[in-house]
Enzyme design. Sequence first.
Site, PDB file in Angstrom:
ATOM      1  N   THR A 192       0.875  -1.182   0.000  1.00 28.43           N
ATOM      2  CA  THR A 192       0.000   0.000   0.000  1.00 28.43           C
ATOM      3  C   THR A 192       0.909   1.228   0.000  1.00 28.43           C
ATOM      4  O   THR A 192       1.341   1.656  -1.056  1.00 28.43           O
ATOM      5  CB  THR A 192      -0.926   0.012   1.242  1.00 28.43           C
ATOM      6  OG1 THR A 192      -0.130  -0.054   2.418  1.00 28.43           O
ATOM      7  CG2 THR A 192      -1.884  -1.157   1.200  1.00 28.43           C
ATOM      8  N   LYS A 218       3.972  -6.607   4.559  1.00 25.72           N
ATOM      9  CA  LYS A 218       3.769  -5.232   4.107  1.00 25.72           C
ATOM     10  C   LYS A 218       3.441  -4.377   5.326  1.00 25.72           C
ATOM     11  O   LYS A 218       2.988  -4.876   6.362  1.00 25.72           O
ATOM     12  CB  LYS A 218       2.650  -5.145   3.086  1.00 25.72           C
ATOM     13  CG  LYS A 218       1.253  -5.495   3.587  1.00 25.72           C
ATOM     14  CD  LYS A 218       0.480  -4.436   4.337  1.00 25.72           C
ATOM     15  CE  LYS A 218       0.377  -3.152   3.583  1.00 25.72           C
ATOM     16  NZ  LYS A 218      -0.391  -2.149   4.390  1.00 25.72           N
ATOM     17  N   THR A 236      -2.468  -2.731  10.335  1.00 18.92           N
ATOM     18  CA  THR A 236      -2.513  -3.080   8.901  1.00 18.92           C
ATOM     19  C   THR A 236      -1.175  -3.658   8.513  1.00 18.92           C
ATOM     20  O   THR A 236      -0.735  -3.518   7.438  1.00 18.92           O
ATOM     21  CB  THR A 236      -2.793  -1.796   8.235  1.00 18.92           C
ATOM     22  OG1 THR A 236      -4.081  -1.447   8.674  1.00 18.92           O
ATOM     23  CG2 THR A 236      -2.821  -1.903   6.718  1.00 18.92           C
ATOM     24  N   GLU A 325       7.188   5.011   7.474  1.00 11.83           N
ATOM     25  CA  GLU A 325       6.871   6.285   6.823  1.00 11.83           C
ATOM     26  C   GLU A 325       7.889   7.365   7.214  1.00 11.83           C
ATOM     27  O   GLU A 325       8.058   7.673   8.386  1.00 11.83           O
ATOM     28  CB  GLU A 325       5.448   6.713   7.187  1.00 11.83           C
ATOM     29  CG  GLU A 325       4.410   5.817   6.517  1.00 11.83           C
ATOM     30  CD  GLU A 325       2.991   6.090   6.951  1.00 11.83           C
ATOM     31  OE1 GLU A 325       2.088   5.769   6.173  1.00 11.83           O
ATOM     32  OE2 GLU A 325       2.793   6.611   8.057  1.00 11.83           O
ATOM     33  N   ASN A 460       1.794  12.168   6.845  1.00 10.05           N
ATOM     34  CA  ASN A 460       0.557  11.974   7.602  1.00 10.05           C
ATOM     35  C   ASN A 460      -0.229  13.231   7.900  1.00 10.05           C
ATOM     36  O   ASN A 460      -1.333  13.168   8.444  1.00 10.05           O
ATOM     37  CB  ASN A 460       0.874  11.242   8.913  1.00 10.05           C
ATOM     38  CG  ASN A 460       1.245   9.801   8.657  1.00 10.05           C
ATOM     39  OD1 ASN A 460       0.440   9.039   8.156  1.00 10.05           O
ATOM     40  ND2 ASN A 460       2.483   9.445   8.945  1.00 10.05           N
ATOM     41  N   SER A 465      -3.474  23.006   2.231  1.00  8.05           N
ATOM     42  CA  SER A 465      -3.122  24.287   1.591  1.00  8.05           C
ATOM     43  C   SER A 465      -2.636  24.050   0.165  1.00  8.05           C
ATOM     44  O   SER A 465      -2.143  22.980  -0.149  1.00  8.05           O
ATOM     45  CB  SER A 465      -2.011  24.955   2.387  1.00  8.05           C
ATOM     46  OG  SER A 465      -0.903  24.070   2.488  1.00  8.05           O
TER      47      SER A 465
END
Lengths: 465, 465
Positions: A192, A218, A236, A325, A460, A465
Amino acid sequence: MLRLSTAAARLPSALTRGFASTRSVLAPNKDHHIITYPAEAFPKGFYVAATHCGIKKSGALDLGILASSTERPTAAAASMTRNVFKAAPVTVTTELLSKGKGRAAGFVVNSGCANAVTGKQGLDNAWATSNTLTQLLPKHADAHGAGSLVMSTGVIGQNLPINKLTDAIPGLVKKLDSAPDAWMDLARAFMTTDTFPKLRARTFTLGGREVRMVGIDKGAGMIAPKMGPPQPPHATLLGVIATDAAIEPAALQSALNYAVDRSFNSITVDGDMSTNDTVLVLANGAAVPDLPEISEANTTEFDTFKEELASFAAELAQLVVRDGEGATKFVEVKVTNAPSFDIANKVAKSVANSALFKTAMYGQDANWGRILCAVGYTDIPEGTVDPTKVSVQFIPAGKLKGEAPLRLLKNGEPEPEIDEARASVILAEEDLEVLIDLGAGSAESKVWTCDFSHEYVTINGDYRS
Amino acid sequence: MLRLSTAAARLPSALTRGFASTRSVLAPNKDHHIITYPAEAFPKGFYVAATHCGIKKSGALDLGILASSTERPTAAAASMTRNVFKAAPVTVTTELLSKGKGRAAGFVVNSGCANAVTGKQGLDNAWATSNTLTQLLPKHADAHGAGSLVMSTGVIGQNLPINKLTDAIPGLVKKLDSAPDAWMDLARAFMTTDTFPKLRARTFTLGGREVRMVGIDKGAGMIAPKMGPPQPPHATLLGVIATDAAIEPAALQSALNYAVDRSFNSITVDGDMSTNDTVLVLANGAAVPDLPEISEANTTEFDTFKEELASFAAELAQLVVRDGEGATKFVEVKVTNAPSFDIANKVAKSVANSALFKTAMYGQDANWGRILCAVGYTDIPEGTVDPTKVSVQFIPAGKLKGEAPLRLLKNGEPEPEIDEARASVILAEEDLEVLIDLGAGSAESKVWTCDFSHEYVTINGDYRS
């Protein structure tokens, strides 16, 4: 329900695990962690296939299946999320394992839609996915009451485009294959926000016979699994380990429980536990025809298998942290000389989850004050940790592996002089290692985490904007 | 020990709480949260003074004292860190309160150096600071065995420049004053990475008499207090509340315990609990001469005082969240209809500490998936939360207070359509409020948190580049 059209465009990773595009732009390239293996590295008797069935807007692979060619359905065990909001596939896989008495015909995995918080429709869709595959597989599997397990990862609160899945599965069954490329495609179908496919293989000897193991997982965010056996069902992060060793279902579950605590349950990216976390292990015994299944009574063989599974699971789990991340660092937090594994693990997690520690690692700062602080507030019984016995050091890793440690704290007292120049060199590596000695026993635990970077906030924070 | 010279220049906030300079550059201006009060707003019988004694390189105020002019030493209670690595001032204040049977002569506070992880030298320095003030105060205080409590905040692992403190205290005693400016200076002497002095005052009626309360606190990072009464002693959030109400020591401690759970222990900035967290409450009874002290037996008056203290403490605690490192949002997470306060509080903290939730708030994203996820992984007994009974909504706050809520999840099912445009308007406010209804009881809890911003990472990442 959030409309995909708007959601895809504007919601961040927790809601858009199906849209890797937003991610890959921002994250550093991690392709050097991809390993390809020759055909003989993969376990016998397993066949896989993957395709793009239309869930992911990007056109990337989003549906995969696995089946075992063995007469006896493969033994199967699972470890799943303890989040009370568990996704439909978690519920269905749990029921299938109990109905099949720990045996399975195969599994279906989809990415792009988590089928979580989807109520009754979600359960119907998970069952439809499972039944579609099972009915296309040799009858002997079904005869044993063994069904096809299901795993989903992606957007929360959206229903699966079920017809796209059921329409694609027959074509997947026709192209089932055991070639390395097929396995790598299956790994890609799991992805993902991941930036690279996560696949590892290993060969080892069990009871005098050579057996093989392949693992795929994953996950990049919402990572702080706390998984347990499916009764009670709970996780997840998705992962699957398939081996051609012959292990009896109860023993397989017991080995998985041991392995998960020392691998997937010992990693953290952001301290958030998902609604879909699932790790499956399948053992079809196809290494040698008619191989009898190992039970826990076969102490030697079982212990060998358990330890191999734990170290292999740890290798897979670490890939998730490497792909965390915005991660720029891979950090091992090792706690030694603890009264028990659980206490060592809790202390290590307390440090590994500390936002101040993770930002310090990002900043390449030997900030022992923050390490000690996190050790000190670990939620363990009072008196378990004696401040005057705690020592902390950085162990050079990466290119510097083997060099002398950098001592920060000894028996609760800071080292008189810390060589800041050397600290900078050690902390410049991608791989970091912190060693915390509690001086209160002989148990130990390792927890793997990444740093907290500007990119994490960007990924995240979903700028409007 | 880290050398100050290098440390000051290069170590981030956890090690440089004494160097506000690094911070103020990066954080948004929060001066609109400063309130000044007239002389009559302050409790009678308390005198304060502050100075720059030389701990902070910036030249800012770094030393302050408070004394009570009452014949009977002021009743005193404390709530302190449960971190096992507790700083020397935490240990010394604990001993002083027990030796003084819940009474104190006053206190000394310093910023710029936490006197934490400083071994025996640290304890000697904390005692020297305390004794220096006590000996300069009227003998009656000492006669009651009541000493001067001590609080320190700043760099960890460094010894106090003790002579600078003991040399400055006599001068401070000479300029003890009850004027509003003196109180504001005391508040400034508490500051480290804080961007504004935190002082609040309140007047209320107790037993038919008008009494006053003044509160000061500090803190911006390493904030996730979990404080308890000094036996066993355990809390870098510093706070003090002084009132001229007359409360007997045991009742004061009991009221503080109640208040802290609903205020300082219900805020989080980064989930990190410090080694120095301390909140003091002093009640000198000077509102009216010879006022008898209220005990828990005086139910009506005690309950009134307890609730006033709790709501006042919450007001002070919220200032710390408003000044959270890099914070751009102030978020109230309210959990209602829970089986108990503890469960409501745990669920609220689980959400308030979620990095994914905090980054979503920074991104102004109505990401209910992350809220629900954090509710689901709260560490509470299985079955406590029924997913099908949980409802989540955003309550418009700030300028939009009073507008209709934005429903996200009802009884565990996502709302069919979420008005993203309205969500953007609600989330554009500095003040946000999330309401989580567990549908499983009548207890509730509020937890206050801030968002997770790029500035947080910058402030704590200590760039070396």
